[in-house]
Design an enzyme around this catalytic site. Structure first.
Site, PDB file in Angstrom:
ATOM      1  N   SER A 129       7.082 -30.191 -42.412  1.00 29.58           N
ATOM      2  CA  SER A 129       6.194 -30.618 -41.330  1.00 29.58           C
ATOM      3  C   SER A 129       4.727 -30.561 -41.784  1.00 29.58           C
ATOM      4  CB  SER A 129       6.437 -29.698 -40.122  1.00 29.58           C
ATOM      5  OG  SER A 129       5.438 -29.825 -39.172  1.00 29.58           O
ATOM      6  N   LYS A 149       2.069 -34.136 -43.256  1.00 32.63           N
ATOM      7  CA  LYS A 149       0.739 -34.533 -42.760  1.00 32.63           C
ATOM      8  C   LYS A 149      -0.290 -34.503 -43.888  1.00 32.63           C
ATOM      9  CE  LYS A 149       1.764 -31.584 -39.557  1.00 32.63           C
ATOM     10  NZ  LYS A 149       2.151 -30.758 -38.429  1.00 32.63           N
TER      11      LYS A 149
HETATM   12  N1  URA Z   1       2.760 -26.111 -38.142  1.00 29.59           N
HETATM   13  C1  URA Z   1       3.217 -27.351 -38.358  1.00 29.59           C
HETATM   14  O1  URA Z   1       2.440 -28.286 -38.561  1.00 29.59           O
HETATM   15  N2  URA Z   1       4.562 -27.555 -38.369  1.00 29.59           N
HETATM   16  C2  URA Z   1       5.445 -26.569 -38.146  1.00 29.59           C
HETATM   17  O2  URA Z   1       6.640 -26.823 -38.183  1.00 29.59           O
HETATM   18  C3  URA Z   1       4.965 -25.275 -37.909  1.00 29.59           C
HETATM   19  C4  URA Z   1       3.596 -25.071 -37.927  1.00 29.59           C
END
Ligand code: URA
Length: 435
Positions: free
Chosen positions: A183, A187
């Site tokens: 996750s 990004k």
């Molecule tokens: N922060 C994130 O961006 N993703 C997660 O799964 C946990 C914390």
């Protein structure tokens, strides 16, 4: 391909291919795969785990689900920095101009705060006139001109992660290291930097409560970076108490300015120098971390880091004179002292509770739509290890006049402080580095 077969494969401990993971991610994004199947798969991952190869494939599938920022028009090695979230964490405000002042280009997208953690974009917006939405051209041009820009995150960055994270939040599947790692990294990869420095927090105020789990998460993220060709380093740092003394948007900007002048709190300064040094090394501007740290320390002391901060604020329309006169930042009408209920030593401060207390004063958002008050927050008077007598000030609340939340907040802060007869053992701020 059918989602049910992939759920079954993972349930039985199998390894999914890149094609299969892309099928799941794309199908979930376009609505072909429903929430109930994706949550069954996430639960299977939580119990069975994923191989490093699977984790990297999932990350790339999510990174490819929306906009991909192309930073190629910016010369040099672009290094991004990410924190897994903390209370009083104003490191980006300091590190971005600090490393830019030695020539590392910083083209950064940051988020807003939600719940007990603050967001860099909200902090920057407490400076009058500061613009966090720039066109792509202006963003790139500014980094080429002054070496630095920080803008709000595009709404379409890794949308698959956004959807999956929301689902995990309500299906008890957040606490999976491969899912958290993919996750975060999806990004970062979509945001386009060549190299990434991660600040992985551990302790009461952090996502990962133990050093062991933080190290596993750090390793998983560094491994993803390596697999997808982005050099990544992770620093594990303590979040068993808030960082620095200020919590709240304008108060944190004020503390960041003090730190850029070389007069900041020791813990905050040390963390910024360490994270910044790793960025400088990955950016190719120093041979090793010790050399980079020394270079950055000089920039804090010789005014160059503060000068870069002023250029950055002015370039994005903000009032750069705040760097010379912090009283120009929004200031709260009232200051209320919160007193210690017992004498002894501060042995722990529940950072999450202090973050919630600041949010209740109006410094953060309880819901995505809530408006924040830039002026309010908490100035910490006593940190872990400090002696305290009964009735002595623990923190000062900066509040609106007649804020009804004050009593509730004061009680919350008093219970967030643990005061013991014995002085606690010293706990280092920087715990380890994973590269
Ligand atoms: N922060 C994130 O961006 N993703 C997660 O799964 C946990 C914390």
């Amino acid at each position: 391909m059918r989602a049910v077969d992939l759920i079954q494969k993972k349930r039985d401990g199998g390894v999914l291919t890149a094609k299969e993971l892309t099928f799941l991610v794309d199908g979930y994004c376009d609505g072909g795969i429903p929430d109930y199947q994706m949550s069954a798969w996430a639960m299977a991952v939580l119990f069975r785990g994923m191989t490093p190869q699977e984790t990297a494939s999932l990350t790339l599938a999510m990174a490819n689900s929306g906009d991909q920022v192309d930073l190629a028009p910016i010369a040099g090695i672009k290094v991004d920095k990410h924190s897994t979230g903390g209370v009083g964490d104003k490191t980006t405000l300091i590190i971005a101009p600090l490393v830019a002042s030695v020539g590392v280009p910083v083209a950064k997208m940051s988020g807003r705060g939600l719940g007990h953690t603050g967001g860099t974009i909200d902090k920057l917006e407490s400076i009058a006139g500061f613009q966090t939405e720039l066109s792509r051209e202006k963003f790139l041009e500014q980094v080429n001109e002054i070496g630095l820009s920080v803008i709000g995150q595009s709404g379409n960055l890794a949308p698959a992660d956004k959807k999956l994270y929301a689902l995990r939040d309500v299906t008890a599947t957040v606490e999976s290291i491969p899912l958290i790692a993919s996750s975060v990294m999806s990004k970062k990869i979509a945001a386009g930097a060549d190299a990434i420095v991660l600040d992985v927090k551990t302790g009461s105020g952090a996502f990962m409560k133990t050093v062991e789990d933080s190290e596993k998460l750090a390793q998983a993220m560094v491994e993803i970076g390596t697999q997808v060709g982005r050099q990544t380093a992770a620093v594990i740092s303590d979040m068993d108490q808030p960082l620095g003394f200020a919590i709240g948007n304008a108060l944190e900007v004020r503390e960041a300015i003090e730190t850029l002048r070389g007069r900041g709190p020791a813990d905050l300064t040390e963390l910024c120098l360490t994270l910044g040094a790793h960025m400088v090394v990955l950016g190719g501007h120093a041979e090793n971390v010790a050399e980079a740290k020394e270079l950055l320390r000089q920039q804090l002391n010789n005014g160059q880091a503060l000068e870069k901060f002023k250029q950055f604020i002015a370039a994005q329309g903000g009032d750069a004179t705040v760097a010379e006169d912090v009283t120009l930042l929004p200031q709260a009408a009232e200051q209320v002292e919160v007193k210690a209920l017992a004498a002894g030593f501060v042995s722990a401060i529940d950072a999450e509770q202090l973050g919630i207390a600041a949010m209740l004063l109006g410094a953060g958002r309880a819901t995505k739509e809530a408006l924040i008050d830039y002026s309010v927050g908490i100035m910490i008077g006593k940190k872990v290890g400090d002696p305290v007598s009964e009735g002595e000030t623990l923190v000062v609340l900066h509040t609106k006049a007649q804020d009804i939340a004050v009593e509730e907040v004061a009680a919350k802060i008093q219970s967030a402080y643990s005061i013991t007869a014995e002085k606690p053992a010293e706990r280092p701020l920087l715990l380890s580095v994973v590269t």
